[in-house]
Design an enzyme around this catalytic site. Sequence first.
Site, PDB file in Angstrom:
ATOM      1  N   GLU A 100      91.897  -9.058 -39.600  1.00  0.00           N
ATOM      2  CA  GLU A 100      92.333  -8.626 -40.924  1.00  0.00           C
ATOM      3  C   GLU A 100      91.523  -7.400 -41.348  1.00  0.00           C
ATOM      4  O   GLU A 100      90.293  -7.446 -41.357  1.00  0.00           O
ATOM      5  CB  GLU A 100      92.121  -9.779 -41.912  1.00  0.00           C
ATOM      6  N   GLU A 158      94.400 -21.529 -48.455  1.00  0.00           N
ATOM      7  CA  GLU A 158      95.238 -20.315 -48.373  1.00  0.00           C
ATOM      8  C   GLU A 158      94.322 -19.215 -47.859  1.00  0.00           C
ATOM      9  O   GLU A 158      93.558 -18.634 -48.630  1.00  0.00           O
ATOM     10  CB  GLU A 158      95.765 -19.942 -49.769  1.00  0.00           C
ATOM     11  N   LYS A 201      86.553 -21.501 -60.329  1.00  0.00           N
ATOM     12  CA  LYS A 201      85.508 -20.498 -60.072  1.00  0.00           C
ATOM     13  C   LYS A 201      86.160 -19.190 -59.626  1.00  0.00           C
ATOM     14  O   LYS A 201      86.691 -19.104 -58.526  1.00  0.00           O
ATOM     15  CB  LYS A 201      84.517 -20.951 -58.991  1.00  0.00           C
ATOM     16  N   CYS A 236      96.890 -10.332 -49.373  1.00  0.00           N
ATOM     17  CA  CYS A 236      96.858 -11.206 -48.186  1.00  0.00           C
ATOM     18  C   CYS A 236      98.091 -10.986 -47.325  1.00  0.00           C
ATOM     19  O   CYS A 236      98.053 -11.167 -46.110  1.00  0.00           O
ATOM     20  CB  CYS A 236      96.721 -12.661 -48.590  1.00  0.00           C
TER      21      CYS A 236
HETATM   22  P1  NAD Z   1      85.867 -14.901 -49.726  1.00  0.00           P
HETATM   23  O1  NAD Z   1      86.217 -16.042 -48.864  1.00  0.00           O
HETATM   24  O2  NAD Z   1      84.627 -14.155 -49.441  1.00  0.00           O
HETATM   25  O3  NAD Z   1      85.754 -15.343 -51.264  1.00  0.00           O
HETATM   26  C1  NAD Z   1      86.797 -16.021 -51.931  1.00  0.00           C
HETATM   27  C2  NAD Z   1      86.200 -16.937 -52.999  1.00  0.00           C
HETATM   28  O4  NAD Z   1      85.398 -17.927 -52.351  1.00  0.00           O
HETATM   29  C3  NAD Z   1      85.275 -16.235 -53.986  1.00  0.00           C
HETATM   30  O5  NAD Z   1      85.432 -16.820 -55.260  1.00  0.00           O
HETATM   31  C4  NAD Z   1      83.883 -16.565 -53.443  1.00  0.00           C
HETATM   32  O6  NAD Z   1      82.868 -16.532 -54.414  1.00  0.00           O
HETATM   33  C5  NAD Z   1      84.104 -17.968 -52.923  1.00  0.00           C
HETATM   34  N1  NAD Z   1      83.154 -18.389 -51.885  1.00  0.00           N
HETATM   35  C6  NAD Z   1      82.533 -17.630 -50.954  1.00  0.00           C
HETATM   36  N2  NAD Z   1      81.723 -18.391 -50.184  1.00  0.00           N
HETATM   37  C7  NAD Z   1      81.843 -19.669 -50.633  1.00  0.00           C
HETATM   38  C8  NAD Z   1      81.266 -20.912 -50.253  1.00  0.00           C
HETATM   39  N3  NAD Z   1      80.406 -20.987 -49.247  1.00  0.00           N
HETATM   40  N4  NAD Z   1      81.627 -22.029 -50.931  1.00  0.00           N
HETATM   41  C9  NAD Z   1      82.525 -21.968 -51.947  1.00  0.00           C
HETATM   42  N5  NAD Z   1      83.092 -20.805 -52.368  1.00  0.00           N
HETATM   43  C10 NAD Z   1      82.761 -19.678 -51.712  1.00  0.00           C
HETATM   44  O7  NAD Z   1      87.130 -13.936 -49.675  1.00  0.00           O
HETATM   45  P2  NAD Z   1      87.294 -12.492 -50.314  1.00  0.00           P
HETATM   46  O8  NAD Z   1      86.778 -11.476 -49.404  1.00  0.00           O
HETATM   47  O9  NAD Z   1      86.799 -12.495 -51.707  1.00  0.00           O
HETATM   48  O10 NAD Z   1      88.893 -12.411 -50.404  1.00  0.00           O
HETATM   49  C11 NAD Z   1      89.684 -11.825 -49.462  1.00  0.00           C
HETATM   50  C12 NAD Z   1      90.302 -12.854 -48.550  1.00  0.00           C
HETATM   51  O11 NAD Z   1      91.188 -13.707 -49.276  1.00  0.00           O
HETATM   52  C13 NAD Z   1      91.141 -12.234 -47.464  1.00  0.00           C
HETATM   53  O12 NAD Z   1      90.873 -12.845 -46.242  1.00  0.00           O
HETATM   54  C14 NAD Z   1      92.579 -12.532 -47.912  1.00  0.00           C
HETATM   55  O13 NAD Z   1      93.528 -12.560 -46.876  1.00  0.00           O
HETATM   56  C15 NAD Z   1      92.403 -13.861 -48.555  1.00  0.00           C
HETATM   57  N6  NAD Z   1      93.534 -14.149 -49.443  1.00  0.00           N
HETATM   58  C16 NAD Z   1      94.449 -15.077 -49.049  1.00  0.00           C
HETATM   59  C17 NAD Z   1      95.556 -15.340 -49.854  1.00  0.00           C
HETATM   60  C18 NAD Z   1      96.590 -16.373 -49.452  1.00  0.00           C
HETATM   61  O14 NAD Z   1      97.389 -16.768 -50.286  1.00  0.00           O
HETATM   62  N7  NAD Z   1      96.616 -16.822 -48.210  1.00  0.00           N
HETATM   63  C19 NAD Z   1      95.710 -14.656 -51.066  1.00  0.00           C
HETATM   64  C20 NAD Z   1      94.751 -13.703 -51.420  1.00  0.00           C
HETATM   65  C21 NAD Z   1      93.657 -13.460 -50.611  1.00  0.00           C
END
Ligand code: NAD
Length: 500
Positions: free
Chosen positions: A374, A241, A168, A275
């Site tokens: 963050e 992650e 997804k 990230c």
């Molecule tokens: P997010 O958690 O809002 O969304 C990430 C994904 O999760 C999206 O596909 C979203 O649709 C899905 N999602 C959201 N709610 C969900 C739920 N209840 N159940 C299942 N899926 C759900 O994050 P974001 O704002 O899109 O991304 C930024 C974040 O990602 C930052 O915190 C960043 O640090 C983190 N990130 C971490 C890494 C790593 O390797 N540690 C890499 C890239 C980004």
Amino acid sequence: MVQGVLAAKKKSARVIPVINPATEEAVGEIPDQGAEEVGRAVARAQKAWDGWRKNTAHERAKMLEEVARRIKERSQSLARLLTLEGGKPLRENVDEMGWSASCFEYYAGLIRAERGRVIPSIEASQLNFVVHEPYGVVGAIVPWNYPILLMAWKLAPALAAGNAVVLKPAEQTPLSTLEFRSIFDCLPKGTVEIVTGRGETAGEALVRHPGVSLIAFTGSLETGRRIAKICSESVKKTHMELGGKDAFVVCEDSDLDVAAKAVAWAAFLNAGQVCTSTERVYVHRSVHDKFLERLAAFSRKLIVGDGLDPKTDVGPMIGESYRRKIEAHVADAVKRGAKVLCGGRRPAALKRGFYYEPTVLAGVDHSMAVMREETFGPVCPVMPYKTFDEALALVNDSPYGLGANLYTHDARKVKRFFEEVQAGTIWVNDPLTDNDAGPFGGFKATGGGRELGEEGLREFQQAKHVHWDFEQQAKPWWYPYAPTAKSYDYSAPKKSGRAR
Ligand code: NAD
């Protein structure tokens, strides 16, 4: 008629527009899928899995290499589409395609060399060995900041290990991922399924589906917690992650011109939406002012604009709510005494698009949100330190532990840094570089999952111990418990099949 209008409304509620963050215009739309569509995708993946796992590792490797070849062949058009929906500068997206292809190649190579382990047996008539098996159907959920790379980091090892995957993508950047349907058609049908929609709809349906054995998630801490909670109910394995708040320590022996450029790169790459973006900088007080001058002067020269323009250094934020969070962090810092040396506002010349100027803040401390939470934007707060002990304590003063950077040639400091800093990646004099062969992931609230390297493959495999006795002899410690029955002594291997 009313029913017709209601049906149309219901239909449009299940469609999500995809917005170009550089222009705020729609560039496409995707269905917001729910439990029904996700269930069908999982069923197709389950069916495909049985065949996929029975391929030899060599056969799987060859197909992964074909995926890599196709990504390279289409990298320019994929990168352009990703810039349109995600805003990241085109050349960074071309790099993303190259790194993604290289990840598929790496895991094709690794799975060819994959081995189990023969372990010492406790009796001479036995053979004991460990094999690594796939989980089944993996649910992979990725964010928008590196949609193709993060997909590759999950799919390449998961597929190499023999799992099928339902993926997804984030609702903000699904279009480039959907192009992969025609890339993955070199794999048996159903091996990779792609579902689209919001987190609360398609995402949660995938997390809750009993046919999904493992959830591999990259995203925010908040969402990670929610997914972990749901998965704990069925004891489903998760691979997390999550967020970061990476620190960068500049020592007094650093070449300040190089260090300032390195910090700017680490803080403003992808407009700070990485990230592992540098979100806190600690500079030895003897070089603090000189360093700040160089960093601010360099940052002022960066060109903010549409990622399709080759002159652009820094693109837009992914959306308005993300820009508001950045503004709130800068406003909180200024209210508590921080000084804005450059940026700190929306660019006046860009009327459309979710832009924010590269920002350097001085006079910050750990009472400010910008040093603790963050920010995920182009904001670089800089703080002086007196001793290396103090710098180490500041770096570790964070709930997150993804990466940490150090600039120095002092080997004693390097040793102390990598031994004492609680983070999954330590970069010394070379910020943010990835290497397919090295594990990537975090300590503490970043979640503990590891991608890339052999560790990244193991996340998608479960170990199975095979204990095989070539003879069929009753063992003296079996029932009935008679006074002569002996308990087993595990301390020394016994001769073949002899009753003792
Ligand atoms: P997010 O958690 O809002 O969304 C990430 C994904 O999760 C999206 O596909 C979203 O649709 C899905 N999602 C959201 N709610 C969900 C739920 N209840 N159940 C299942 N899926 C759900 O994050 P974001 O704002 O899109 O991304 C930024 C974040 O990602 C930052 O915190 C960043 O640090 C983190 N990130 C971490 C890494 C790593 O390797 N540690 C890499 C890239 C980004």
